[in-house]
Design an enzyme around this catalytic site. Structure first.
Site, PDB file in Angstrom:
ATOM      1  N   VAL A   1       0.894  -1.161   0.000  1.00 55.23           N
ATOM      2  CA  VAL A   1       0.000   0.000   0.000  1.00 55.23           C
ATOM      3  C   VAL A   1       0.934   1.213   0.000  1.00 55.23           C
ATOM      4  CG1 VAL A   1      -1.769   1.279   1.249  1.00 55.23           C
ATOM      5  CG2 VAL A   1      -1.834  -1.213   1.212  1.00 55.23           C
ATOM      6  N   PRO A   2       1.040   1.907  -1.129  1.00 56.51           N
ATOM      7  CA  PRO A   2       2.167   2.812  -1.399  1.00 56.51           C
ATOM      8  C   PRO A   2       2.175   4.161  -0.685  1.00 56.51           C
ATOM      9  CG  PRO A   2       0.618   2.899  -3.207  1.00 56.51           C
ATOM     10  CD  PRO A   2       0.114   1.839  -2.266  1.00 56.51           C
ATOM     11  N   CYS A   3       2.364   4.144   0.628  1.00 56.83           N
ATOM     12  CA  CYS A   3       2.482   5.409   1.351  1.00 56.83           C
ATOM     13  C   CYS A   3       3.780   6.132   0.974  1.00 56.83           C
ATOM     14  CB  CYS A   3       2.412   5.185   2.856  1.00 56.83           C
ATOM     15  SG  CYS A   3       3.623   4.015   3.505  1.00 56.83           S
ATOM     16  N   HIS A   4       4.719   5.400   0.349  1.00 63.23           N
ATOM     17  CA  HIS A   4       5.966   6.042  -0.082  1.00 63.23           C
ATOM     18  C   HIS A   4       5.739   7.030  -1.216  1.00 63.23           C
ATOM     19  CE1 HIS A   4       5.554   2.431  -2.655  1.00 63.23           C
ATOM     20  NE2 HIS A   4       6.129   3.174  -3.594  1.00 63.23           N
ATOM     21  N   ARG A   5       4.579   6.958  -1.855  1.00 67.82           N
ATOM     22  CA  ARG A   5       4.284   7.878  -2.958  1.00 67.82           C
ATOM     23  C   ARG A   5       3.693   9.203  -2.485  1.00 67.82           C
ATOM     24  NH1 ARG A   5       1.441   3.109  -6.570  1.00 67.82           N
ATOM     25  NH2 ARG A   5       3.352   1.850  -6.820  1.00 67.82           N
TER      26      ARG A   5
END
Length: 208
Positions: A176-180
């Site tokens: 779940v791309p919280c890095h984006r």
């Protein structure tokens, strides 16, 4: 009066006499334990670790799907304790249940996957944080969005700080791309895996 003295005892022979640990026997015993737990439907949380370009990741899954991805800096032992307290004390190292997750994550880091298809279990996220996670999955591979933009997308434009908290407590980083999610000025911002890990993920996606 003369006091008798007892000669010092050398215990080294006692330790030498102990049987060596049979690692293969332990492996077989563990496999039997995992199989029995699965057959009895009491393997509530299975886990394994995988090596990646951002360090060793702990993967954990319930029967519903992947429930936790943890960086080494989060302390894997502590994460397992948290899973035992929040989901079930029946937590066991059972790599087979995580085969799909491990394969998709490895494909992602190899640049062969831009979207995860594996089933996810979001039971560790609630309320607004869960709403934020659903918005994160809408950020395309190789794209970024600001914390303010995510707050606006949830219908709470003033909840920028709460979005940051939701990202920081995301139980499924990488997948779940919280890095984006980055700051409005374009700088990377904080990340559960550390700033270097966040930069690595963003660079990987930008170069695809």
């Amino acid at each position: 009066m003369t006091t008798a003295r007892t000669a010092p005892t050398d215990h080294s022979d006692l330790f030498a006499a102990l049987p060596e640990v049979d690692e293969e026997a332990q492996r077989r015993l563990h496999a039997r334990l995992v199989a029995a737990a699965s057959e009895a439907a009491i393997l509530d949380v299975a886990y394994r670790t995988i090596d990646t370009p951002v360090g060793t990741l702990l993967l954990a899954a319930t029967e519903k799907g992947l429930v936790r991805v943890a960086y080494a800096r989060e302390d894997h032992d502590m994460v397992l304790d948290q899973l035992a307290n929040s989901i079930s004390p029946r937590v066991l190292r059972a790599p087979a249940r995580l085969d799909l997750a491990a394969r998709e994550i490895e494909e992602y880091f190899a640049g062969r996957r831009s979207l995860f298809d594996l089933p996810l279990d979001f039971q560790l996220s609630h309320g607004f944080r869960r709403t934020v996670l659903s918005q994160l999955t809408e950020i395309g591979y190789g794209k970024t969005a600001s914390y303010a933009a995510i707050a606006a997308a949830t219908g709470n434009p003033k909840a920028v700080r709460a979005v940051g908290t939701a990202c920081a407590t995301n139980p499924l980083p990488v997948v779940v791309p919280c890095h984006r999610v980055v700051r409005s000025d374009g700088t990377v911002g904080q990340y559960v895996g550390g700033a270097d890990a966040k930069k690595t993920l963003l660079t990987l996606e930008a170069s695809a």
